[in-house]
Design an enzyme around this catalytic site. Structure first.
Site, PDB file in Angstrom:
ATOM      1  N   ASP A  77       2.820  46.944 -25.863  1.00 50.83           N
ATOM      2  CA  ASP A  77       3.007  46.662 -27.284  1.00 50.83           C
ATOM      3  C   ASP A  77       1.967  47.383 -28.132  1.00 50.83           C
ATOM      4  O   ASP A  77       0.806  47.530 -27.740  1.00 50.83           O
ATOM      5  CB  ASP A  77       2.894  45.150 -27.501  1.00 50.83           C
ATOM      6  CG  ASP A  77       3.076  44.738 -28.942  1.00 50.83           C
ATOM      7  OD1 ASP A  77       4.168  44.984 -29.495  1.00 50.83           O
ATOM      8  OD2 ASP A  77       2.122  44.187 -29.528  1.00 50.83           O
TER       9      ASP A  77
ATOM     10  N   GLU B  63       5.460  51.349 -26.789  1.00 51.20           N
ATOM     11  CA  GLU B  63       5.929  51.171 -28.163  1.00 51.20           C
ATOM     12  C   GLU B  63       4.924  51.907 -29.039  1.00 51.20           C
ATOM     13  O   GLU B  63       3.866  51.382 -29.366  1.00 51.20           O
ATOM     14  CB  GLU B  63       5.999  49.697 -28.554  1.00 51.20           C
ATOM     15  CG  GLU B  63       6.612  49.504 -29.931  1.00 51.20           C
ATOM     16  CD  GLU B  63       6.006  48.358 -30.732  1.00 51.20           C
ATOM     17  OE1 GLU B  63       6.573  48.022 -31.784  1.00 51.20           O
ATOM     18  OE2 GLU B  63       4.964  47.824 -30.332  1.00 51.20           O
TER      19      GLU B  63
END
Length: 644
Positions: A309, A362
């Site tokens: 993330d 990401e």
């Protein structure tokens, strides 16, 4: 005392932790049920507790076994780690550490290495050991031999609490596995399952980097769920959050009274936007802690990969900061060199330990080489989310169809940089929250236009180079934004429009997996060729997808409400092209009026263009058609049965 007071843990065991090279720290720190030798009584069983707190004056383990009054721990010489062994303490025991800082103040902290925790809002750590016996050897063997870039991948992103609210890991092992199997996805991606206190954070503010959230059951219950997915042929990707951690006073922050896991300087150690701390990636012990966490989910829970993330927030020292709010690196630049080294290390280490896994970034900027190998100067990820494609595509989809012609280039632009990285095309949870609306409410028009546009869009996505990811609920056109506190709107899933979309997703996945042309050369320019990239006036996009053996599929998507009933095209090969998908089919709640009777026939062009052929195709309004070249087929005669 006639036995080892540290339960067998020595300073030598901790050298790798301090050098940054120990990637299995969970085996040494935390709580462990162990049997040790007592000089007088022989083998005795209890729990060993160990915690890193180098700047503490004193540390106690407080627990239900001592009525939360505290047993003093002792410092293992030269290690900064405090330890003790308590006889008779077994699994299920609740505990915390009470730490006295340099100023004499006591702080109650949960175990950073806890492998099980109380259910929120309670937060005590729980002594646990695994007793699970895996049944996924065949899956793991196939994974080790896999080549992810040249294999199909369609990912169903899931928030376990919001899929069907109230289900446990074991209940999900029945219902979720059955549903994902029917839909045909190759993988599920779980939003963070590491322990977190605040449910509306969706798991992105982690307090237990080794502790599966107890909201849905025990750690072995999660193992059972993953095992069942593997036995059904479904891979498991887990979200992992090494970019920041919350400031809860009972967790990692200021753990021993000092900035232990984070930078002390707030210009380096705090995310002002998120109100969280940033890890000190340059500290060896922090590196060992984080790499161990990543390895833990793959080694101990058989996860098939991690989606990391907020990578952009890790890469840049000035991420979301004004001038004067950040500290340049040693060269005066904005790149976070310590975080870059950390990401390279974690990727290299995990790929070396578990061949065939997926490491996914990401990453929302154009940082170079995210998916290049570390040896070639890259970060070493296997895939990167294509945020540019996502933003451009959704912006186009939200436009009135008349205005789309003026934004045609935004949809074709992704091919300019397609082969710079290995991409996943994500329509994730981030696109259906915070006032953005659900996918269906983004689209102008009435119900028919909205559903037809969604069918066209997802078919466009499934045929575009790159792997696919969609967030749960999109497959049947959920009308409201994601809300983690309630289930998806299953009550609409079989209504008109919704049910057709759900059936389309099933068929997209089936056709996709059966046709290597749609996935084998995603990262190779040989796998894609425009038929017409410039038909802005018709809002129409067309291209060819190819596989290694030359099999070819022609893909057409019409984002206009006007049908193209005799759309003239050039094709690379003459003969029969079989219609394998038409989103206007009655099966998908389309009109059933616009099709190609099952095939088109491409006629050869006269010299000097004999290497190409010409045909006409019918492309539905707000619709997609896929045609597969079938060199062995003969053209159907008038009156032969066909499918629209």
């Amino acid at each position: 005392m006639a036995h080892d007071e540290f339960g067998g843990l020595t300073g030598w065991d901790l050298e790798g932790f301090h050098s940054g090279g120990d990637t299995e720290v969970w085996k040494r720190l935390g709580s462990h049920v162990v049997t040790i030798d007592d000089d007088e009584r022989g083998p005795i069983t209890g729990t060993r507790f160990a915690v890193w707190a180098p700047n503490a004056q004193a540390v106690e383990v407080i627990s239900d076994f001592n009525w939360w009054t505290g047993d003093r721990m002792r410092l293992i010489p030269g290690s900064g780690v405090w330890g003790t062994f308590v006889e008779g303490v077994d699994e299920g025991t609740l505990y915390k550490f009470r730490i006295q800082d340099q100023w004499g103040t006591w702080h109650e902290k949960v175990d950073p290495m806890a492998r099980y925790s109380e259910q929120a809002p309670q937060n005590a750590s729980i002594v646990t050991e695994t007793h699970y016996e895996w049944n996924d050897d065949e899956w793991i063997a196939r994974r080790e031999a896999s080549r992810a870039h040249a294999e199909p991948m369609s990912v169903y992103e899931v928030h376990l609490g919001g899929w069907r609210h109230g289900l446990s890991y074991r209940e999900l092992a029945d219902q979720l596995v059955s549903y994902v199997t029917w839909q045909g996805y190759t993988h599920v991606e779980f939003m963070p399952l590491a322990e977190h206190p605040f449910a509306p954070s969706w798991g992105y503010q982690v307090t237990g980097y080794f502790s599966p959230t107890s909201r849905y059951g025990s750690p072995d219950d999660l193992r059972y769920l993953i095992d069942k997915l593997h036995q059904a042929g479904i891979g498991v990707i887990m979200d992992w959050v090494p970019g920041h951690f919350p400031k809860d006073d009972w967790a990692l922050g200021r753990f021993d009274g000092t900035a232990l896991y984070e930078h002390a300087d707030p210009r380096q150690g705090e995310h002002k936007d998120w109100g969280t701390y940033i890890f000190n990636y340059g500290r060896n012990e922090v590196k060992s802690f984080l790499v161990s966490s990543a390895l833990y989910w793959i080694s101990e829970f058989h996860a098939d990969g991690l989606r990391v993330d907020a990578v952009a927030s890790m890469l840049y020292l000035d991420y979301s900061r004004e001038e004067g709010q950040w500290v340049p690196n040693k060269y005066g630049g904005r790149e976070n060199l310590e975080a870059i080294d950390f990401l390279r290390y974690v990727n290299s280490h995990l790929y070396s330990r578990h061949p065939g896994i997926l490491m996914i970034a990401e990453e929302s900027t154009s940082f170079p080489g995210v998916t290049k190998p570390v040896d070639d100067g890259g970060l070493g990820f296997g895939f990167k989310w294509n945020m540019g494609w996502m933003n451009d595509s959704l912006r186009y989809l939200e436009l009135n169809p008349f205005h789309r012609q003026y934004h045609h280039g935004e949809m074709t632009f992704a091919m300019v940089y397609q082969y710079s990285e290995n991409f996943i095309l994500p329509i994730s949870h981030d696109e259906v929250v915070h006032g953005k609306g659900s996918m269906i409410t983004k689209i102008p028009g009435d119900d028919w236009q909205q559903f037809a546009s969604l069918r066209a869009f997802y078919s466009y996505m499934w045929s575009f180079p790159g792997k696919q990811l969609v967030f749960m609920g999109q497959e049947f056109g959920q009308r409201h934004e994601f809300d983690e506190s309630v289930s998806l709107e299953w009550f609409v899933a079989d209504l008109w429009g919704h049910g057709g979309l759900k059936r389309l997703f099933r068929d997209l996945n089936k056709i996709y997996k059966e046709n290597p042309a749609l996935w084998q050369l995603d990262s190779d320019p040989r796998g894609f060729e425009w038929i017409n990239a410039d038909d802005a006036g018709n809002n129409l996009f067309s291209w060819l997808r190819r596989s290694d053996d030359g099999s070819t599929i022609a893909c057409f998507t019409n984002f206009s409400p006007n049908p193209q009933t005799d759309y003239r095209i050039d094709l690379p090969m003459e003969g029969v092209w079989t219609e394998i998908l038409n989103t206007d089919s009655l099966e998908y709640d389309g009109t059933g009026e616009f099709g190609n009777l099952g095939q088109i026939v491409a006629a050869p062009l006269p010299a000097p263009d004999r290497l190409r052929a010409v045909a006409t195709v019918c492309v539905p309004p707000m619709g997609s058609v896929w045609l597969r070249h079938n060199p062995s087929a003969t053209a159907a005669l008038p009156g032969d049965p066909g499918v629209q």
